[in-house]
Design a protein around this motif. Structure first.
Motif, PDB file in Angstrom:
ATOM      1  N   LYS A  77       0.838  -1.165   0.148  1.00  0.00           N
ATOM      2  CA  LYS A  77       0.011  -0.193   0.127  1.00  0.00           C
ATOM      3  C   LYS A  77       1.106   1.160   0.061  1.00  0.00           C
ATOM      4  CE  LYS A  77      -3.102   0.291   3.370  1.00  0.00           C
ATOM      5  NZ  LYS A  77      -3.956   0.037   4.320  1.00  0.00           N
ATOM      6  N   PHE A  78       1.936   1.276   0.671  1.00  0.00           N
ATOM      7  CA  PHE A  78       2.865   2.493   0.632  1.00  0.00           C
ATOM      8  C   PHE A  78       3.439   2.458  -0.317  1.00  0.00           C
ATOM      9  CE2 PHE A  78       7.273   3.556   1.668  1.00  0.00           C
ATOM     10  CZ  PHE A  78       7.133   4.737   2.405  1.00  0.00           C
ATOM     11  N   ILE A  79       4.074   1.505  -1.047  1.00  0.00           N
ATOM     12  CA  ILE A  79       4.668   1.749  -2.153  1.00  0.00           C
ATOM     13  C   ILE A  79       3.828   2.530  -3.506  1.00  0.00           C
ATOM     14  CG2 ILE A  79       4.660  -0.337  -3.526  1.00  0.00           C
ATOM     15  CD1 ILE A  79       8.018   1.381  -2.798  1.00  0.00           C
ATOM     16  N   TYR A  80       2.553   2.040  -3.408  1.00  0.00           N
ATOM     17  CA  TYR A  80       1.758   2.502  -4.444  1.00  0.00           C
ATOM     18  C   TYR A  80       1.141   4.054  -4.203  1.00  0.00           C
ATOM     19  CZ  TYR A  80       1.675  -1.710  -7.255  1.00  0.00           C
ATOM     20  OH  TYR A  80       1.788  -2.866  -8.260  1.00  0.00           O
ATOM     21  N   SER A  81       1.506   4.591  -3.092  1.00  0.00           N
ATOM     22  CA  SER A  81       0.774   5.662  -2.553  1.00  0.00           C
ATOM     23  C   SER A  81       1.497   7.126  -3.049  1.00  0.00           C
ATOM     24  CB  SER A  81       0.840   5.760  -1.015  1.00  0.00           C
ATOM     25  OG  SER A  81       1.862   5.933  -0.485  1.00  0.00           O
ATOM     26  N   PHE A  82       2.646   6.788  -3.767  1.00  0.00           N
ATOM     27  CA  PHE A  82       3.707   7.999  -4.226  1.00  0.00           C
ATOM     28  C   PHE A  82       3.534   8.399  -5.497  1.00  0.00           C
ATOM     29  CE2 PHE A  82       5.911   6.254  -0.649  1.00  0.00           C
ATOM     30  CZ  PHE A  82       5.832   7.239   0.269  1.00  0.00           C
TER      31      PHE A  82
END
Length: 102
Positions: free
Chosen positions: A22-27
């Motif tokens: 989820k974190f890696i797709y948020s940027f």
């Protein structure tokens, strides 16, 4: 192509893996386009789009895993599987890591 290699990624909990994805797709500064698992090294290789900022991505990934001393991350320019079933990871035409795969 450039990749980020995350050694020992598979050693974290399932919940932390889900958080990471989820974190890696948020940027917006980088876009994940592919992922590969290297079971014999408990690693994750992520491929980012060519217009991605690799330095920002690696910095943020390192920050995400800062409490996990056993997780290592590094850039890879290319990867290839040799005839003897060895995965060769290279950066600047030098072998960074080699992993035997079954």
């Amino acid at each position: 192509m450039r990749f980020i290699y995350i050694k020992n990624y598979l050693n974290i909990s399932r919940e932390k893996k889900f958080e990471f994805i989820k974190f890696i797709y948020s940027f917006e500064e980088f876009n994940l386009i592919n992922q590969k698992i290297v079971l014999n090294d408990n690693a994750l290789i992520i491929e980012l789009s060519k217009d991605s900022s690799f330095d920002i991505a690696k910095t943020l990934i390192d920050k995400f895993f800062q409490d996990y001393d056993y997780i290592e991350t590094f850039f890879i320019d290319s990867l290839a599987i040799e005839e003897d079933n060895t995965l060769i990871l290279k950066r600047d035409d030098e072998v960074v890591r080699s992993v035997y795969i079954k």
